[in-house]
Design a protein around this motif. Structure first.
Motif, PDB file in Angstrom:
ATOM      1  N   HIS A 181      32.480  51.911 -47.383  1.00 32.87           N
ATOM      2  CA  HIS A 181      31.648  53.339 -47.427  1.00 32.87           C
ATOM      3  C   HIS A 181      30.101  53.124 -47.195  1.00 32.87           C
ATOM      4  N   THR A 182      29.701  52.786 -45.933  1.00 35.03           N
ATOM      5  CA  THR A 182      28.264  52.332 -45.714  1.00 35.03           C
ATOM      6  C   THR A 182      27.862  52.455 -44.317  1.00 35.03           C
ATOM      7  N   LEU A 183      26.561  52.332 -44.093  1.00 35.39           N
ATOM      8  CA  LEU A 183      26.195  52.104 -42.934  1.00 35.39           C
ATOM      9  C   LEU A 183      26.771  50.863 -42.247  1.00 35.39           C
ATOM     10  N   ALA A 184      26.847  51.012 -40.966  1.00 35.81           N
ATOM     11  CA  ALA A 184      27.451  49.805 -40.378  1.00 35.81           C
ATOM     12  C   ALA A 184      29.020  49.266 -40.662  1.00 35.81           C
ATOM     13  N   GLU A 185      29.607  50.539 -40.757  1.00 37.00           N
ATOM     14  CA  GLU A 185      30.937  50.314 -41.361  1.00 37.00           C
ATOM     15  C   GLU A 185      31.876  49.530 -40.346  1.00 37.00           C
ATOM     16  N   ASP A 186      31.705  49.875 -39.050  1.00 39.03           N
ATOM     17  CA  ASP A 186      32.605  49.387 -38.160  1.00 39.03           C
ATOM     18  C   ASP A 186      32.257  47.635 -38.180  1.00 39.03           C
ATOM     19  N   LEU A 187      30.996  47.317 -38.251  1.00 37.64           N
ATOM     20  CA  LEU A 187      30.531  45.991 -38.342  1.00 37.64           C
ATOM     21  C   LEU A 187      31.262  45.106 -39.537  1.00 37.64           C
ATOM     22  N   TYR A 188      31.131  45.880 -40.630  1.00 40.34           N
ATOM     23  CA  TYR A 188      31.767  45.396 -41.846  1.00 40.34           C
ATOM     24  C   TYR A 188      33.368  45.255 -41.717  1.00 40.34           C
ATOM     25  N   ALA A 229      22.083  47.120 -43.256  1.00 40.74           N
ATOM     26  CA  ALA A 229      23.251  47.081 -43.744  1.00 40.74           C
ATOM     27  C   ALA A 229      24.109  45.838 -42.859  1.00 40.74           C
ATOM     28  N   ALA A 230      23.933  45.774 -41.654  1.00 39.24           N
ATOM     29  CA  ALA A 230      24.098  44.782 -40.789  1.00 39.24           C
ATOM     30  C   ALA A 230      23.965  43.255 -41.273  1.00 39.24           C
ATOM     31  N   SER A 245      22.928  60.659 -33.197  1.00 37.89           N
ATOM     32  CA  SER A 245      23.787  59.790 -33.215  1.00 37.89           C
ATOM     33  C   SER A 245      23.404  59.147 -34.626  1.00 37.89           C
ATOM     34  N   ILE A 246      24.313  58.360 -35.340  1.00 40.53           N
ATOM     35  CA  ILE A 246      23.940  57.993 -36.808  1.00 40.53           C
ATOM     36  C   ILE A 246      23.275  56.742 -36.557  1.00 40.53           C
ATOM     37  N   THR A 247      23.509  56.020 -35.428  1.00 35.79           N
ATOM     38  CA  THR A 247      22.793  54.541 -35.499  1.00 35.79           C
ATOM     39  C   THR A 247      21.435  54.915 -34.943  1.00 35.79           C
ATOM     40  N   PHE A 248      21.327  55.846 -34.076  1.00 34.60           N
ATOM     41  CA  PHE A 248      19.991  56.153 -33.464  1.00 34.60           C
ATOM     42  C   PHE A 248      19.082  56.641 -34.737  1.00 34.60           C
ATOM     43  N   GLU A 307      37.584  68.537 -47.887  1.00 29.94           N
ATOM     44  CA  GLU A 307      37.345  69.471 -48.836  1.00 29.94           C
ATOM     45  C   GLU A 307      35.797  69.441 -49.161  1.00 29.94           C
ATOM     46  N   ARG A 308      35.017  68.198 -48.841  1.00 39.35           N
ATOM     47  CA  ARG A 308      33.583  68.113 -48.972  1.00 39.35           C
ATOM     48  C   ARG A 308      33.605  67.009 -47.778  1.00 39.35           C
ATOM     49  N   ASN A 309      32.035  66.891 -47.393  1.00 40.57           N
ATOM     50  CA  ASN A 309      31.775  66.073 -46.603  1.00 40.57           C
ATOM     51  C   ASN A 309      31.826  64.586 -46.991  1.00 40.57           C
ATOM     52  N   LEU A 310      32.706  63.604 -46.389  1.00 38.99           N
ATOM     53  CA  LEU A 310      33.087  62.221 -46.822  1.00 38.99           C
ATOM     54  C   LEU A 310      32.335  61.174 -45.989  1.00 38.99           C
ATOM     55  N   GLY A 311      31.995  61.465 -44.801  1.00 38.93           N
ATOM     56  CA  GLY A 311      31.198  60.804 -43.944  1.00 38.93           C
ATOM     57  C   GLY A 311      32.455  59.987 -43.056  1.00 38.93           C
ATOM     58  N   THR A 312      31.840  59.279 -42.030  1.00 37.51           N
ATOM     59  CA  THR A 312      32.693  58.615 -41.100  1.00 37.51           C
ATOM     60  C   THR A 312      33.778  57.576 -41.730  1.00 37.51           C
TER      61      THR A 312
END
Length: 263
Positions: A172-179, A219-220, A207-210, A64-69
């Motif tokens: 819910h952050t940058l580097a979510e995969d690493l977390y 964040a990492a 890309s988000i990382t770039f 319904e709204r932008n939630l992010g990855t």
């Protein structure tokens, strides 16, 4: 058809690459899967492209709204009807045998919480710009080498959903995969890599990382600060891998000097 695994596909403004991504999913040698594709309020033609190429295995949903990855993947985790989740980014390309190879591996290794693979890098035109990087393969090797650099690529990995849910899903952050990877390691879960490329990982300026490299590195750093001691104890690194050896050395020297003069 009863699906054997779920492909989780969050989508936001991916019109330039989405068709190639979807075709790579549809042409997998393993056919018994579901795709949960969630449109995260894109402003381009992603929704039109998705509906044009989706087949009966696709469940198309819209936020319904932008939630992010991270939040979108958590929603996929909640909705999955299978015990396995193959992560997929909407700008990457699966090799045809990816799902079959990872499904078979997890069936043969019930102790493994998630299995990744090598991957090559492609540019905006799908040209290979870097040959596959050789990651460590075994759980012990991955755990040890993670002190130095990130050696497990989520976009090329298939997860058991029970461990993901047990560690609370994605932050819910940058580097979510690493977390999430560090949370799994801190929880005692084992990760492995299949020693062959099963994905083409796309590098492009959107890309988000770039686009947020410095913020992602900060964040990492925080992720390693929180979970590193739980994984390696006193051997935990002071900082994230991925920086040059000289940068890491300079940072360690600066930190040590600061400690000396503040005693």
């Amino acid at each position: 058809m009863t699906p054997l695994l779920t492909v989780g596909l969050p989508i936001y403004n991916a019109e330039a690459y989405l068709t190639e991504c979807l075709q790579s999913i549809k042409t997998q040698t393993l056919k018994e899967f579901e795709v949960i594709a969630i449109l995260d309020c894109p402003t381009d033609k992603s929704a039109e492209i998705l509906r044009q190429h989706a087949d009966s295995r696709f469940r198309i949903l819209e936020n319904e709204r932008n939630l992010g990855t991270a939040r979108t993947i958590n929603r996929i985790i909640e909705l999955s009807s299978t015990e396995l989740l193959a992560r997929m980014d909407s700008d990457d390309v699966m090799f045809p045998e990816r799902l079959q190879r990872q499904f078979d591996y997890l069936n043969e290794h019930p102790e493994i919480a998630a299995v990744g693979s090598y991957f090559n890098k492609i540019d905006e035109r799908s040209r290979e710009i870097e040959s596959p990087f050789v990651f460590p393969v075994t759980p012990d090797e991955i755990r040890e080498r993670f002190r130095e650099y990130v050696c497990f690529q989520h976009g090329a990995a298939t997860f058991r959903l029970a461990p993901l849910r047990a560690v609370g899903g994605f932050d819910h952050t940058l580097a979510e995969d690493l977390y999430v990877t560090l949370k799994l390691l801190a929880g005692g879960y084992q990760l492995a890599n299949i020693p062959e490329p099963l994905l083409s990982y796309r590098i492009h300026s959107q890309s988000i990382t770039f686009a947020a490299e410095e913020a992602t590195l900060r964040a990492a750093d925080e992720a390693y600060r929180i979970y590193g001691p739980k994984i390696w104890g006193e051997r935990a690194p002071d900082y994230v891998g991925g920086r040059t050896r000289l940068q890491r050395l300079r940072r360690r020297m600066k930190r040590n000097l600061s400690r000396m003069f503040t005693k």
